[in-house]
Design an enzyme around this catalytic site. Structure first.
Site, PDB file in Angstrom:
ATOM      1  N   SER A  17      34.673  52.524  -5.421  1.00 56.99           N
ATOM      2  CA  SER A  17      33.972  52.687  -4.150  1.00 56.99           C
ATOM      3  C   SER A  17      33.438  54.109  -4.000  1.00 56.99           C
ATOM      4  CB  SER A  17      34.895  52.292  -2.993  1.00 56.99           C
ATOM      5  OG  SER A  17      34.202  52.235  -1.779  1.00 56.99           O
ATOM      6  N   ASP A  38      27.415  53.544   0.152  1.00 57.29           N
ATOM      7  CA  ASP A  38      28.294  54.252  -0.760  1.00 57.29           C
ATOM      8  C   ASP A  38      28.052  53.706  -2.165  1.00 57.29           C
ATOM      9  OD1 ASP A  38      29.444  51.770  -0.317  1.00 57.29           O
ATOM     10  OD2 ASP A  38      31.501  52.522  -0.388  1.00 57.29           O
ATOM     11  N   ASP A  98      29.310  51.652  -4.343  1.00 56.25           N
ATOM     12  CA  ASP A  98      29.336  50.228  -4.671  1.00 56.25           C
ATOM     13  C   ASP A  98      28.675  49.381  -3.588  1.00 56.25           C
ATOM     14  OD1 ASP A  98      31.440  50.624  -2.841  1.00 56.25           O
ATOM     15  OD2 ASP A  98      32.556  48.900  -3.613  1.00 56.25           O
ATOM     16  N   ASP A 150      29.216  48.612  -0.484  1.00 55.85           N
ATOM     17  CA  ASP A 150      29.865  47.754   0.507  1.00 55.85           C
ATOM     18  C   ASP A 150      29.941  48.430   1.869  1.00 55.85           C
ATOM     19  OD1 ASP A 150      31.870  49.577  -0.109  1.00 55.85           O
ATOM     20  OD2 ASP A 150      33.438  48.074  -0.378  1.00 55.85           O
TER      21      ASP A 150
END
Length: 547
Positions: free
Chosen positions: A142, A288, A290, A292
């Site tokens: 993340s 961010d 990734d 999500d």
């Protein structure tokens, strides 16, 4: 020969990665007991739905041995014949860890689907339900620093795992022997863009975006994997592709332009805000790495920009979705550390409201009829009358919905700031803030929590502490968790808890200030008063922590 050295040599004998073998051999050659202890004195534990940690050799690091053991544990819990979808981002070794996972799962008699591109985490979460899989694995850390990687596990409902499943997997991992003795397969299925990204984009088309499209957007994926999918989502919905920060558009595991690839961190949004000013953007959007999470900034009347807090955007999205959906069984949910405003919005719209523990794995378990969920850390799951397309936070779907909301406001000669002012007048100004303390010595966090339990503060920011609740007791039907909640006079609230993913003690503050009149000056004065109140609470809390 010390026990640490024995464990290190046993690790070397099974490690399939020449890079981490060379790294560990160098540590052994130096006879560095401290470094060996940091790698072999513990192992990574399942935390927020999986593993996350620094890359390197040893069970306390993310590496191919750790990943293969995790995959073997997952395989034992699921059993042969089950289907698992595997995705990965652009961090170092993410693709390698994904293939290792597929090899272990197929070797254990499971069927694996591996995505053939570096796509956002919400695409993986969507794919689990879309394909009817029994579980999913996303290789990502993340918004963690570049040195980290991680391993996030989803169950068949498309949501992150929660107890007792995480404990079962952890115990199964403990029972795994040498990874060089695991049977490995090589016959997994490959998921193409057409097979999974295209259906994901079709599902986003059901979101209540509205029909206004005139909005200028500056965007950054922060060197992550969000750019291409977001561009496709905007085009599919009839928006122009946002102007993107060129230096941050392409995936780069080194994240060279930011100290931390997290839009909440100081400086992370500087280039996006600079681009916004150059092109005169109405809003600024960021994912961010990734994709999500979704961060949003808005243009101020003086031409400058400011970023919205996660709670501010959460309240705007909630009201927008509730106005554009229907049904008495609708449910909205957020966490115990997010603003209390969502509860008041739910009451005003006659829908159900739930509070959960922190993390989207808990929000997705809030109950049937969930139409919107958010957490203050920039995570949002947006839905429509058809339900939630993704049973996890989705930075792409959230960005698309924000763009529709901003375009609708612009068509009426208004901005997101005007919408925030409207909410302040209706419900009172709910201002939130954080006090976050990063530590090197994790024992400091335990001592701070013990101190607060033994000597709870009587006042914070000049407000009486009306109640002190220990979340370890499992209050209001919630599972027990390490945290403390203080309710202060005037509707203020403080929650203190250790971070689940970083070496931090995190404190969440909220104050509520009434807005006395319809004029914009009344809201401005309320914001100034709230800022002063938050600063006072933060100062007193910092002293009480003693860290």
């Amino acid at each position: 020969m010390s026990d640490l050295v024995l464990r290190a040599r046993e690790w070397l004998a099974q490690d399939p990665d020449p890079e981490t073998r060379a790294e560990l051999e160098a540590v052994l050659a130096l006879d560095d007991e401290t470094e060996l202890a940091s790698r072999f004195g513990s192992r990574l534990e399942f935390g927020t739905a999986g593993l996350r940690g620094e890359l390197g050799a040893g069970p306390a690091r993310m590496n191919r041995v750790t990943v293969m053991r995790a995959a073997a544990g997952l395989a034992r819990v699921l059993g042969p014949g089950r289907h698992v979808v595997i995705g990965y981002d652009a961090r170092r070794n993410s693709d390698v860890f994904a293939r290792d996972t597929a090899a272990v799962l197929t070797g254990a008699g499971l069927r694996a689907f591996v995505m053939d591109g570096r796509w956002p985490t919400p695409v993986l979460a969507f794919a689990v339900r879309h394909l009817g899989a029994d579980a999913g694995v996303m290789v990502t850390a993340s918004h963690n620093p570049p040195r980290d990687n991680g391993y996030k596990v989803y169950w068949g409902d498309g949501a992150q795992i929660v107890p007792p499943v995480d404990g079962e997997i952890s115990r199964a991992i403990d029972a795994v022997g040498r990874v060089d003795e695991l049977p490995l397969g090589d016959s997994w299925d490959t998921l193409t863009h057409e097979a999974i990204v295209t259906p994901y984009l079709r599902a986003l088309a059901a979101l209540p975006v509205g029909d206004a499209r005139d909005v200028r957007v500056a965007y950054t994926p922060l060197h992550g994997v969000g750019a291409d999918t977001l561009a496709e989502a905007f085009l599919s919905a009839g928006f122009a592709v946002p102007e993107m920060v060129a230096a941050q558009r392409d995936p780069d595991p080194d994240f060279p332009t930011v100290a931390f690839p997290n839009p909440e961190e100081p400086g992370a949004m500087d280039l996006a805000l600079e681009l916004a000013g150059t092109i005169g953007a109405d809003i600024v959007l960021a994912n961010d790495p990734d994709a999500d999470r979704c961060a949003t900034g808005l243009r101020l009347p003086d031409g400058g920009y400011r970023m919205l807090t996660g709670d501010e955007l959460g309240s705007l999205l909630a009201e927008h979705i509730l106005r554009n959906t229907s049904g008495d069984d609708r449910l909205v949910a957020t966490t115990i550390v997010s603003s209390s405003l969502l509860g008041k919005i739910a009451a005003a719209h006659g829908v159900r409201y739930a509070e959960t523990l922190t993390g989207f794995k808990w929000i997705m378990k809030a109950g049937p009829g969930l139409i919107f969920g958010y957490e203050e850390a920039l995570g949002y799951s947006v839905g429509s009358d058809a339900g939630l397309p993704v049973h996890d936070k989705d930075g792409i779907g959230a960005a698309l919905t924000v763009a529709g909301l901003a375009a609708a406001a612009r068509r009426e000669g208004r901005t997101l700031l005007d919408l925030l002012d409207d909410q302040a007048r209706r419900y009172g100004l709910h201002a939130t803030g954080q006090l976050s303390v990063r530590v090197e010595d994790l024992s400091l966090i335990g001592r701070a929590m013990a101190r607060l339990r033994e000597e709870p503060p009587a006042k914070l920011g000049g407000r009486e502490v009306e109640s002190a609740e220990d979340l370890g007791a499992g209050l209001s039907g919630l599972p027990p968790t390490d945290g403390l909640r203080y309710r202060l006079a005037g509707g203020a609230r403080v929650v203190v808890r250790p971070s689940g993913t970083e070496p931090k003690l995190k404190c969440y503050l909220e104050v509520v200030v009434p807005v006395t009149g319809p004029a914009s000056g009344d809201v401005t004065r309320a914001r100034a008063a709230a800022a002063a109140d938050l600063a006072a609470v933060k100062a007193d809390l910092s002293a009480a922590l003693g860290v």
